[in-house]
Design a protein around this motif. Structure first.
Motif, PDB file in Angstrom:
ATOM      1  N   LEU A 140       0.862  -1.156  -0.049  1.00  0.00           N
ATOM      2  CA  LEU A 140       0.074  -0.020  -0.021  1.00  0.00           C
ATOM      3  C   LEU A 140       0.794   1.224   0.001  1.00  0.00           C
ATOM      4  CD1 LEU A 140      -2.929  -1.050   2.357  1.00  0.00           C
ATOM      5  CD2 LEU A 140      -2.838  -1.120   0.148  1.00  0.00           C
ATOM      6  N   PHE A 141       2.138   1.111   0.640  1.00  0.00           N
ATOM      7  CA  PHE A 141       2.902   2.250   0.537  1.00  0.00           C
ATOM      8  C   PHE A 141       3.261   2.323  -0.781  1.00  0.00           C
ATOM      9  CE2 PHE A 141       3.201   2.029   5.375  1.00  0.00           C
ATOM     10  CZ  PHE A 141       3.199   3.533   5.426  1.00  0.00           C
ATOM     11  N   ALA A 142       3.677   1.429  -1.472  1.00  0.00           N
ATOM     12  CA  ALA A 142       4.328   1.481  -2.658  1.00  0.00           C
ATOM     13  C   ALA A 142       3.047   1.836  -4.132  1.00  0.00           C
ATOM     14  CB  ALA A 142       4.736   0.069  -3.205  1.00  0.00           C
ATOM     15  N   GLU A 143       2.056   1.767  -3.349  1.00  0.00           N
ATOM     16  CA  GLU A 143       0.759   2.369  -4.360  1.00  0.00           C
ATOM     17  C   GLU A 143       0.638   3.800  -4.082  1.00  0.00           C
ATOM     18  OE1 GLU A 143      -2.510  -0.008  -3.752  1.00  0.00           O
ATOM     19  OE2 GLU A 143      -1.604  -1.697  -4.359  1.00  0.00           O
ATOM     20  N   THR A 144       0.764   4.354  -2.717  1.00  0.00           N
ATOM     21  CA  THR A 144       0.348   5.490  -2.137  1.00  0.00           C
ATOM     22  C   THR A 144       1.644   6.385  -2.711  1.00  0.00           C
ATOM     23  OG1 THR A 144      -0.807   4.847  -0.514  1.00  0.00           O
ATOM     24  CG2 THR A 144       0.026   7.208  -0.320  1.00  0.00           C
ATOM     25  N   PHE A 145       2.816   5.993  -2.763  1.00  0.00           N
ATOM     26  CA  PHE A 145       4.314   6.854  -2.974  1.00  0.00           C
ATOM     27  C   PHE A 145       4.784   6.203  -4.269  1.00  0.00           C
ATOM     28  CE2 PHE A 145       3.160   7.426   1.573  1.00  0.00           C
ATOM     29  CZ  PHE A 145       3.354   8.773   1.561  1.00  0.00           C
ATOM     30  N   ARG A 154      11.208   4.150  -3.052  1.00  0.00           N
ATOM     31  CA  ARG A 154      11.502   2.950  -2.703  1.00  0.00           C
ATOM     32  C   ARG A 154      11.145   2.453  -1.395  1.00  0.00           C
ATOM     33  NH1 ARG A 154      15.135  -1.139  -3.935  1.00  0.00           N
ATOM     34  NH2 ARG A 154      16.251  -2.200  -2.361  1.00  0.00           N
ATOM     35  N   VAL A 155      10.542   1.129  -1.403  1.00  0.00           N
ATOM     36  CA  VAL A 155      10.132   0.431  -0.211  1.00  0.00           C
ATOM     37  C   VAL A 155      10.929  -0.805   0.329  1.00  0.00           C
ATOM     38  CG1 VAL A 155       7.881  -0.411   0.715  1.00  0.00           C
ATOM     39  CG2 VAL A 155       7.765   1.408  -0.872  1.00  0.00           C
ATOM     40  N   GLY A 200       3.567  -5.821  -9.195  1.00  0.00           N
ATOM     41  CA  GLY A 200       4.195  -4.975 -10.155  1.00  0.00           C
ATOM     42  C   GLY A 200       5.104  -3.868  -9.666  1.00  0.00           C
ATOM     43  N   TYR A 201       5.423  -4.021  -8.368  1.00  0.00           N
ATOM     44  CA  TYR A 201       6.385  -2.896  -8.038  1.00  0.00           C
ATOM     45  C   TYR A 201       7.587  -3.323  -7.356  1.00  0.00           C
ATOM     46  CZ  TYR A 201       4.268  -4.558  -3.638  1.00  0.00           C
ATOM     47  OH  TYR A 201       3.526  -4.979  -2.638  1.00  0.00           O
ATOM     48  N   ALA A 202       8.114  -4.693  -7.947  1.00  0.00           N
ATOM     49  CA  ALA A 202       9.405  -5.198  -7.340  1.00  0.00           C
ATOM     50  C   ALA A 202      10.567  -4.689  -7.720  1.00  0.00           C
ATOM     51  CB  ALA A 202       9.289  -6.882  -7.979  1.00  0.00           C
TER      52      ALA A 202
END
Length: 278
Positions: A51-56, A60-61, A82-84
């Motif tokens: 959810l952090f990757a989607e929000t920002f 880099r998470v 899709g945020y690997a």
């Protein structure tokens, strides 16, 4: 706790609570703009990390957890969603694992994980040290106990969940006492954040309100939650309450969670934030 064994429950809970987390992250996003590095402390299987990757989308998470099996699941989730390419994991016990950070974080998030560390004040100080100047530390601690059923459910004595809350408070206190290096501390989270050298503290609570009749996914979560309480407190439950829980967990019982029409999920979690002086 065997966190890897709890993975299905952790995933189900985080996915069900996604609306609450999304509101919390939207609130954070008003203060934290264009972070370069976000660190999810005690990430578990990585649902909230995602959810952090989607929000920002420009950040880099990094998911940090003491359980490598859970981090493997977090990595698989990142690849699937899709945020690997901007997601990483770090295995190790907090707060020491943060020594491995390549550079300071712009946002550190500890979602209901700080209370698993023996010395919470010292942990917050270490977290603050790993922040970049102007960075934000956000912890989710406190709130209200979840509720799934009316006070009077038509079987047993009214107030079953309140009595379960009392058992959980005793368990929580013992869990805290048994942690390595456990230190008692008054849970004034803004004051603790201030004692770590952070400024501009603020707090806000976020509500999850899934009214009756509950969805199948919510019923599964309620069933799992009550089942774990039934298992953990089997030896100390009031016999009548134990019998009521058995009926609630019986899929064939008309009074059970899977069949009754008054099941809901209502929860409130509180987020506290503070900023490292520039």
């Amino acid at each position: 706790m065997d966190w890897a064994e709890m993975a299905p429950h952790l995933v189900a809970q985080a996915e069900l609570f996604t609306p609450l987390y999304e509101r919390a992250l939207a609130w954070l996003a008003k203060e934290v703009t264009e972070p370069g590095l976000i660190v999810d402390l005690g990430s578990g299987p990585g649902v909230v990390s995602g959810l952090f990757a989607e929000t920002f989308p420009g950040a880099r998470v990094l998911a940090v957890d003491g359980s490598e099996p859970l981090l493997e699941q977090a990595g698989e989730r990142a690849a699937r969603l899709g945020y690997a390419d901007r997601f990483g994991t770090l295995a190790g016990e907090l707060p020491g694992a943060l020594d491995e950070l390549d550079y300071p974080a712009d946002l550190l998030w500890a979602g209901r994980s700080l209370h698993h560390l023996g010395d919470q004040r010292a942990a917050l100080t270490t977290f603050a040290q790993r922040l970049a100047p102007g960075g934000t530390l956000a912890i989710m601690e406190g709130g209200l106990p979840s509720r799934f059923l009316p006070r009077d459910i038509g079987i047993g004595r009214p107030g079953l969940e309140a009595r379960l809350d009392a058992l959980q408070e005793e368990w929580f206190a013992q869990m805290r006492a048994d942690l390595p290096g456990s230190v008692e501390v008054t849970e004034d989270w803004p004051a603790l954040l201030g004692s770590a050298g952070l400024k501009h503290t603020r707090s806000r609570s976020f509500l999850l309100d899934l009214p009756a009749p509950a969805s199948d996914r919510a019923r599964a979560y309620v069933t799992d939650s009550l089942g774990r309480l039934r298992e953990v407190y089997a030896d100390i439950l009031d016999p009548e309450d134990r019998a009521v829980l058995d009926r609630l967990l019986d899929p064939a019982d008309p009074a059970g969670v899977r069949r009754r029409s008054d099941v809901f999920v209502l929860a409130a979690h509180t987020v506290h934030t503070a900023v490292k002086p520039a």
